[in-house]
Design an enzyme around this catalytic site. Sequence first.
Site, PDB file in Angstrom:
ATOM      1  CG  HIS A  44      29.219  95.990 -14.846  1.00 36.40           C
ATOM      2  ND1 HIS A  44      28.924  97.045 -15.675  1.00 36.40           N
ATOM      3  CD2 HIS A  44      30.425  96.267 -14.278  1.00 36.40           C
ATOM      4  CE1 HIS A  44      29.924  97.926 -15.635  1.00 36.40           C
ATOM      5  NE2 HIS A  44      30.835  97.484 -14.791  1.00 36.40           N
ATOM      6  CB  SER A  66       0.293  82.305 -11.460  1.00 43.12           C
ATOM      7  OG  SER A  66      -0.227  81.980 -12.728  1.00 43.12           O
ATOM      8  CE  LYS A  72       5.905  82.618 -11.560  1.00 42.76           C
ATOM      9  NZ  LYS A  72       5.256  83.434 -12.619  1.00 42.76           N
ATOM     10  CD  GLU A 111       6.791  91.603 -10.429  1.00 43.78           C
ATOM     11  OE1 GLU A 111       5.595  91.630 -10.796  1.00 43.78           O
ATOM     12  OE2 GLU A 111       7.506  90.583 -10.527  1.00 43.78           O
TER      13      GLU A 111
END
Length: 442
Positions: free
Chosen positions: A154, A275, A281, A288
């Site tokens: 979890h 970014s 960033k 992804e």
Amino acid sequence: MKLWGGRFNKDTNELMKRFNNSFYVDKRLYKQDIRGSIAHVKMLGRVNILRKDEVDKIINGLEEIMMEIEDGRLKLEGDFEDIHSFVESKLLERIGDVAKKLHTSRSRNDQVAVDMKMFVKDEISAVISKIDVLIECLKKKGKENEYLMPGFTHLQPAQVITFRYHLMAYVEMLKRDKKRLLNALSLLDESPLGSCALAGTTNDIDRDFTSNELGFRCPTKNYLDSVSDRDYLIEILSAFSIIMMHLSRLSEEIIIWCTPQFRFVTLSDEYSTGSSLMPQKKNPDSLELIRGKTGRVYGSLINILTILKALPLAYNKDMQEDKECFFDSLDTVNICIEVMIGVVETMKVNKEEMLKSIDKGYINATEVTDYLVKKGVPFRDAHEIVGRIVLYCEEKGRAIEKLDLDELKSFSEKIEEDLYEYIDYSNILKKGNKKYILMEVE
């Protein structure tokens, strides 16, 4: 050049030509189409349907076409209906009317079926090789970084494991993926060539010869099934979907691990992007994209299932739509495996951050329960006792192993000094069947 048209009075509408055209997709099958044609024409000579000089002329022409495509002299382009008409047209240009004998005792239905099966056999072997590389990459990265870390359920800290053991879970998944692909290859290893349109031919052809020549285990048994079977594509797209699901899960975990909140790993700049606005960033876009492309492969599986779900036997033009989704999924799986190999090979594992994380979440609580059970406390009672110890630790802001003995005894008189050694994280993995976490298990 069309491979049909004698019974038509009007030419095909230009819009229909574009709509019907599959050359832009199936030109990828040129190697298999030429190999299949060479095997077929050899067989036609073997059974005396063609003379030896005709066979030699056709084979030489086909080999010349293959060579010119391979070295770039012949481009896979032009106004052709499909790869079959391209090859036959180019053969006709080279050797004349004898090229028209190539298609004897063959239909495009069994031709494309055998082409596609050969293509799948060639390409899936390459995918399996990439899976093997990723498996070895995960093993190596794990062996080099066998550090203690929390395991999660979890997404909550659960029990102590090692980084290597976590990666080995994905090794097991990939081994199953490999078995699924090998099983699919075994099932499809039957040659449909010679089935013709749907019911064979009145000529005495030798299907065993072409099957053996093309590297198949045996010919297919039923002509109707042979030309309409795309089960193997469904099965492989299903296997691809499971591979992508596994890669997506691993991507998600590495994405979480490389956040500032975890810092278990640091991604290489080679597989990260920045970014346009925020200079600080460093984004895990490689992972992804793998995660995002998983849906693309799932879509291909649903696509082909939907194409086939209501088709009567035998061949229907709907089946032309099988290749685009399969080729796209094949390319997607290949590049995603390759990118994951690069990510894993180049990422840095941060031992100290994982060790610090172990102290959060009371992940030796289960071992306190085991300790009490060994002391004769019923499991349910032990579970209750340890739950109260954890509540106490949360109130005090301390770890279980940091409580003194008197504090622990206030929860159970069964707790003795030996508890501290029993629940020490470096000792936990040496006890019971947990020792397998530290063993080399292949």
